[in-house]
Design an enzyme around this catalytic site. Structure first.
Site, PDB file in Angstrom:
ATOM      1  N   TYR A 101       5.161  -4.202   6.104  1.00 51.03           N
ATOM      2  CA  TYR A 101       4.165  -3.149   6.237  1.00 51.03           C
ATOM      3  C   TYR A 101       4.071  -2.721   7.690  1.00 51.03           C
ATOM      4  CZ  TYR A 101      -0.340  -0.842   6.736  1.00 51.03           C
ATOM      5  OH  TYR A 101      -1.316   0.065   7.058  1.00 51.03           O
ATOM      6  N   GLU A 189       1.573   5.653   7.588  1.00 53.47           N
ATOM      7  CA  GLU A 189       1.792   4.302   7.082  1.00 53.47           C
ATOM      8  C   GLU A 189       3.107   4.211   6.315  1.00 53.47           C
ATOM      9  OE1 GLU A 189      -1.706   1.939   5.168  1.00 53.47           O
ATOM     10  OE2 GLU A 189      -0.488   2.649   3.501  1.00 53.47           O
TER      11      GLU A 189
END
Ligand code: GDP
Ligand code: MN
Length: 386
Positions: A101, A189
């Site tokens: 991530y 993101e």
């Protein structure tokens, strides 16, 4: 304003972040063609403005082009997480060795950008933060300098990366920060950031939200901001330059100014009435916006028998009475009145008088006392059958 995954990935690509080969499609036939062109197993990803698609069934794998066509056909038009699926991203399927991530967002506490990274990818970062907070590392970024190489390396090292992966992910993080900064994002993101079996690092997903306040700097998004409003009436409102929010009640409410509209809603509630919407035309009312606002409520009332009365309040300090009256009259002429309209017109004395004069022969019930107007609207809402 949230961007679709495919839009985010177009930006990533421009900014040097690797993404899987992919094609946006809108029909089953196009999906099949896309799969033939990609010439590999493909992933079919629903393009909706929500995350968690994996869990919700919005992401499917197709082994053959024929399958891709069939699956796409089934998915298109389906509803997922409250969104209708109108587009699909057909992408080469990645052979995933590892999922990570990384994201850049605004840290409210520190009033600046923050980069966040974790080796736990493919799951919601909020979940990781709860269950395994030790697996997340973050680093504040000085916006005057931007994200510097050594800061990115330090951060990625803190989540345990080494060697080639450390270098390539750090480079990607710097580029992700550049996306964040240059597109005025609130969040940029990548989840998951995939390491493939061949050792390549690829953004398998994108989530980008552009700050609405900066849309004037991004004319390419400005038009589509309106198109991506889900609610039909909110979208209609935005097209007409007014803000509409639907509520549960039976009195459709409009006023010029958000504070005035809110106060009106409170007063209606206090008197035992139930507002059906919040519609703010904004101050400095023009004839066009007045007409758009009233027109929206009339059309809404036509399609929704739950609405019993329209209550419009205009406060004329800078809003000229002629614009107010003409906008109102034109909307009524065009759409036809289907339910009672109560207008509370207040403001500077000469304005108020002029508005009363212009509206006295129209079909609206005119009030200057706010309490009286509200109570009449509530009475009608209770008694009128439609
Ligand atoms: P989200 O659930 O809306 O965040 O959608 P994602 O794009 O993140 O996809 C969800 C999950 O689907 C990922 O975490 C992966 O596990 C899986 N996935 C997505 N793309 C691929 C792919 O190309 N290959 C494989 N094997 N899995 C994928
Ligand atoms: Mn994701």
């Amino acid at each position: 304003m949230r961007l679709y995954e495919y839009e985010g990935k177009e930006i990533f690509k421009k900014c040097g972040i690797a993404v899987p080969q992919g094609i946006l499609v809108r029909t089953g036939e196009e999906a099949q063609q896309a799969a033939i062109k990609i010439d590999k197993e493909v992933v079919i990803k629903s393009q909706i403005l929500a995350g968690g698609r994996g869990k919700a069934g919005g992401i499917k794998i197709a082994k053959t082009a024929g399958d891709a066509g069939k699956i796409a056909q089934e998915m298109l038009g389906m509803e997922l997480e409250g969104y209708k699926i109108n587009g699909l991203l057909v992408e080469e399927k990645l052979d995933i060795a590892d999922e990570m991530y990384m994201g850049v967002t605004v840290d409210d506490k520190n009033g600046g950008p923050i980069a966040i990274a974790s080796v736990e990818g493919g799951v919601e970062i909020e979940e990781v933060a709860k269950r395994n907070p030790e697996k997340i590392a973050s680093s504040l970024i000085n916006p005057l300098y931007g994200m510097r190489g050594y800061e990115a390396v330090n951060l990625m090292r803190r989540i345990g990366l080494t060697g080639e992966t450390l270098i390539s992910t750090s480079r990607i993080l710097c580029r992700l920060y550049n996306v964040f900064a240059s597109y005025d994002a609130r969040i940029a993101e990548i989840n998951p950031l995939v390491v493939t079996n061949e050792g390549e690092v690829v953004a398998a997903d994108s989530r980008c939200e552009i700050d609405d306040n900066s849309l004037f700097r991004h004319p390419e998004w400005q038009d589509s901001r309106i198109q991506r409003i889900d609610d039909l009436w909110e979208r209609e409102g935005a097209k007409g330059g007014v803000s509409y929010v639907g509520l549960e009640g039976n009195i459709a409410v409009m006023a010029n100014g958000a504070g005035l509209t809110m106060s009106l809603l409170d007063m209606i509630k206090d008197e035992g009435g139930r507002p059906a919407c919040f519609l703010d035309t904004g101050g400095g009312l023009s004839k066009e916006r007045m007409k758009n606002g009233v027109g929206l409520l009339l059309r809404k009332a036509k399609s929704d028998p739950g609405i019993k009365v329209i209550l419009v309040m205009v406060r004329m300090m800078v809003s000229p009475p002629d614009a107010v009256a003409e906008g109102l009259i034109e909307a009524i002429k065009e759409i036809k009145v289907v339910i009672p309209i109560i207008v509370i017109a207040r403001g500077r004395k000469p304005y108020q008088k002029r508005a009363q004069e212009l509206l006295k022969d129209s079909e609206v019930n005119l009030y200057s006392n706010i309490g009286e107007g509200i109570r009449e609207a509530i009475r009608i809402a209770r008694e009128v059958r439609r």
